[in-house]
Design an enzyme around this catalytic site. Structure first.
Site, PDB file in Angstrom:
ATOM      1  N   ASP A   1       0.847  -0.632  -0.108  1.00 53.04           N
ATOM      2  CA  ASP A   1      -0.257   0.107   0.351  1.00 53.04           C
ATOM      3  C   ASP A   1       0.710   1.119   0.167  1.00 53.04           C
ATOM      4  OD1 ASP A   1      -2.223   1.297   0.150  1.00 53.04           O
ATOM      5  OD2 ASP A   1      -2.861   1.206   1.951  1.00 53.04           O
TER       6      ASP A   1
HETATM    7  C1  BGC Z   1      -5.410   3.488   0.432  1.00 50.30           C
HETATM    8  C2  BGC Z   1      -5.247   2.167  -0.521  1.00 50.30           C
HETATM    9  C3  BGC Z   1      -4.854   3.575  -2.334  1.00 50.30           C
HETATM   10  C4  BGC Z   1      -3.434   3.650  -2.264  1.00 50.30           C
HETATM   11  C5  BGC Z   1      -2.648   4.518  -3.551  1.00 50.30           C
HETATM   12  C6  BGC Z   1      -3.776   4.121  -0.013  1.00 50.30           C
HETATM   13  O1  BGC Z   1      -3.421   5.038   1.377  1.00 50.30           O
HETATM   14  O2  BGC Z   1      -4.541   3.541   1.502  1.00 50.30           O
HETATM   15  O3  BGC Z   1      -6.628   2.494  -0.996  1.00 50.30           O
HETATM   16  O4  BGC Z   1      -5.269   2.176  -3.421  1.00 50.30           O
HETATM   17  O5  BGC Z   1      -4.030   4.566  -0.907  1.00 50.30           O
HETATM   18  O6  BGC Z   1      -4.025   6.065  -3.311  1.00 50.30           O
END
Ligand code: BGC
Length: 751
Positions: free
Chosen positions: A230
């Site tokens: 993530d």
């Molecule tokens: C979120 C993800 C997301 C990623 C990219 C993160 O903060 O938890 O779900 O895909 O950011 O934006």
């Protein structure tokens, strides 16, 4: 020697280049190496539309327009994987037009508590339906040659302390509730990428969790795609790579330098770089094959968003068949509530989409009923009380008094639910609750239309409403879909994927969510959602699986059979009404007399079927035998217990039309025995009983206790059964040599 078809490409990359390949080049793109023929992979959020930001920023609202389909809370409520496939495919088309190779979704975490700020991005409190809907979505997307990123792996069920919290969860709930849907999607739909979560699991960060990323994902489940972090989830880049995290996002970061240095010092074997780099080259090769598309049909996608939205709303109550309203009459309809014109259609955070267009319910209602007199009063100011709000409430009540029907649009505001923080309670604001009570006091025909991304409690303030339509968050066409349902152009068929309890305090994780600081104890174990309410026989406002229709259905000829491959249910569903409609047939199974604690029943199959007025439709639902298993902590494996299973066929978890008991043959159950196992466990295993009896026969002990093992079933036996064998022997004054003990253990464990 690697047998990878990409070895020749890998050979063209220096150590430094490999480290760069394993880290983003930008917020949403990986690094290209033209000389080696490795192109950049473009990604985007996800999941219910493309958030294509032109500039890197935390302003989620600055993305280019894309279709905003209903978020997972809505799509899940359709209980229809076919629809999820179509949505996935439409998203895939949009990705192809925008040059996005990987769309960051779906999110399939379990709604452990109604308070999780991202519940609107997730499907359900139940892993079976989460897995089915998630796999369908991935299949739809990937059918377009666009990759998915299944997230957030794993046990990410709260936003509070999401970067540091440890989800402390026992083996059974970990496997049976929190990993189960991931296992299903990964093994059946094979997403190109899987995204790890930010949190720790039993103390270890997901991003560097060797057990999770290597043992489970790769070795047990055979996953071959990319494991991506993530955004910002990597804590220790070297440990993460070793554990199996291929790609660190976003970039650029100091990850490449750290990896390079670790190779130079010998801390990291270059083989780890190679392993992940080969996977990245394979991903880039897949991305290269994505067929480009000039444009997508935005109107058709809006129409699909509308169709899904009309299938997602859940009709909870409809006294005297108040709904649907007849659009051709000249009745007066008071539309009350700011949410009728300021549409709630998605939650906040990284999933926020800039819609291509946005329907609001007020305009759609006016358009749909040209003969009716439709009036509007906002009734409240979103997230505000005060004198101005009071004034609006009074005006709204006056309007309600003089109208035939009232449509009250209430719910949660965008500021109430978002990624990054959890809700503190499950209430609609008091001004809105009071407003509804006043409206229902002056008008008998009040339809409550709710907009909220996660469950709100309904007890104590909604009883006066004649009808309740829970619309969740329905995406950009939610307003027109709501009008479709209210005027009967669409017949509701949404079903709850999360229980609505009577009180928020009733929720299973009430006393342990979100934990203290960065420790969250999943104390309710496997008893999440309806599994808990059923186990303690607690009344709920609306049970899991519940939802009304304008049609009525009868279940006939229900037959349940079992054989070596599982359980099969067949039935005829008759639409006993004069209106075409859709029923969601649900099959739950409960184990009677299990050796471990079990939920009374668990969802094991479902099917959404369209049935014409008066017609009968045959439905067959098959439950593969392994679906009946549980995760046994002693075996450290899934196992099917041989016993009687009760099969429940119904239209919700608490509206069961037929039950049948079937016998299912079990797997052999011989957990490994050690001298630390109890005497009872040794006796439960025929080999163990024999080995122990023989051992004791050889060694004379104290009179009365020594040689002779008490008769099984006697009180003395039962009392002794709980002793560890290595504890019992000294008690019996037996000093048995280690080699004899080892031999007995070996004999006991013989297959
Ligand atoms: C979120 C993800 C997301 C990623 C990219 C993160 O903060 O938890 O779900 O895909 O950011 O934006």
């Amino acid at each position: 020697m690697s047998s990878s078809p990409y070895q020749a490409i890998l050979d063209k990359l220096s150590v430094e280049e490999k480290t760069q390949l394993l880290t983003g080049a930008a917020w949403f793109a990986t690094t290209a190496f033209e000389h080696a023929g490795v192109s950049s992979v473009a990604m985007s959020d996800g999941p219910h539309g493309i958030r294509l930001q032109e500039h890197e920023s935390l302003d989620m609202g600055s993305a280019r327009p894309a279709t905003c389909f209903p978020p997972a809370v809505g799509l899940g409520s359709t209980w229809d994987p076919e629809l999820a496939i179509r949505v996935g495919a439409a998203l895939g088309e949009e990705c192809r037009v925008e040059g996005i190779h990987v769309l960051l979704g779906p999110g399939i975490n379990i709604k452990r508590s109604p308070l999780c700020g991202r519940n609107f991005e997730y499907f359900s409190e139940d892993p079976y339906i989460s897995g089915q809907m998630g796999a369908a979505w991935v299949n739809g997307l990937q059918s377009q040659g666009v990759g998915a990123s299944l997230k957030h792996f794993a046990v990410n069920n709260q936003e509070t302390f999401r970067m540091t919290t440890s989800a402390n969860v026992d083996a059974r709930p970990l496997h049976e509730i929190y990993l189960r849907a991931f296992h299903h999607v990964i093994t059946t739909a094979k997403p190109w990428t899987v995204m790890c979560s930010y949190n720790r699991i039993n103390g270890v960060y997901a991003s560097q969790n060797e057990w999770l990323l290597n043992t489970m994902l790769r070795e047990k489940w055979g996953y071959e795609g990319i494991m991506v972090s993530d955004w910002g989830a990597v804590v220790n880049r070297v440990e993460a790579l070793k554990a199996g995290l291929d790609l660190e996002m976003p970039g650029p970061s100091n990850g490449p330098a750290i990896l390079h240095q670790a190779v130079l010092t010998g801390e990291l074997d270059e083989a780890f770089l190679d392993r992940s780099a080969l996977r990245m080259i394979a991903l880039a090769a897949l991305a290269d094959k994505m067929p480009a598309l000039d444009k997508y049909d935005a109107e058709a996608h809006h129409a699909l968003a509308r169709e899904v939205a009309s299938r997602a709303a859940v009709l909870l109550k409809n006294d005297n068949n108040l709904l649907p309203l007849d659009p051709s009459t000249t009745q007066t309809i008071a539309v009350i509530g700011e949410f009728a014109r300021t549409t709630r259609y998605q939650g906040d955070g990284s999933s926020r989409v800039t819609p291509t267009k946005l329907d609001n319910a007020l305009d759609a209602l006016i358009e749909a009923a040209p003969n009716a007199k439709v009036t509007f009063a906002p009734g409240f100011i979103i997230n505000e009380g005060g004198p101005e709000g009071e004034k609006l409430r009074k005006e709204a009540v006056e309007l309600a008094k003089n109208s035939d029907v009232v449509l009250a649009f209430l719910g949660l505001s965008g500021a109430d639910e978002s990624e990054g923080f959890d809700r503190e309670h499950a209430d609609v604001r008091v001004e809105q609750r009071d407003l509804l009570k006043e409206l229902t006091a002056v008008n008998k025909n009040v339809v409550l239309v709710l907009s909220n991304g996660a469950m709100v409690t309904l007890s104590g303030w909604t009883e006066g409403a004649a009808a309740i339509l829970e619309t969740w968050l329905l995406g950009q066409a939610g307003g027109s879909a709501t009008a479709d349902i209210i005027f009967g152009k669409a017949n509701p068929s949404g079903r709850l994927t999360e229980t609505i309890p009577v009180r928020f305090q009733d929720t299973p994780s009430y006393v342990t969510f979100p934990g203290d600081y960065d420790e969250a104890r999943y104390g309710e174990g496997i008893f999440v959602g309806y599994r808990y309410y059923d186990a303690i026989e607690l009344p709920v406002s609306y049970p899991f699986g519940f939802g009304l229709s304008y049609s009525s259905f009868a279940y006939e000829n229900v037959k349940v059979t079992s054989n070596a491959s599982g359980v099969s249910v067949s039935l005829d569903v008759k639409n006993t009404s004069g209106r075409d409609g859709r029923e969601v047939v649900q099959v739950y199974v409960g184990a009677l007399e299990s050796r471990v604690s079990r939920a009374p029943k668990e969802l094991r199959a479902f099917k959404s079927v369209e049935i014409a007025a008066g017609a009968t439709q045959s439905v067959v639902l098959d439950i593969p035998r392994e679906e009946l298993g549980y995760f046994d902590p002693l075996l450290n494996e899934w196992t099917v217990e041989g016993l009687t299973y009760r099969v429940y066929v119904g239209s919700s978890s608490r509206d069961i039309h037929a039950t049948a008991d079937v016998q299912v043959e079990g797997d052999p159950f011989t957990p490994p025995l050690t001298t630390s196992s109890t005497m009872g466990q040794w006796f439960d295993n025929p080999n163990g009983a024999k080995a122990l009896t023989e051992l004791l026969a050889k060694h004379p002990g104290l009179p009365g206790v020594g040689k002779s093992i008490p008769e099984p079933g006697t009180v003395v036996f039962k009392m002794m059964a709980g002793f560890r064998v290595n504890q019992l022997l000294p008690f019996m004054k037996l000093d048995i040599p280690q080699d004899e003990l080892d031999a007995a253990v070996a004999k006991a464990n013989q297959k």
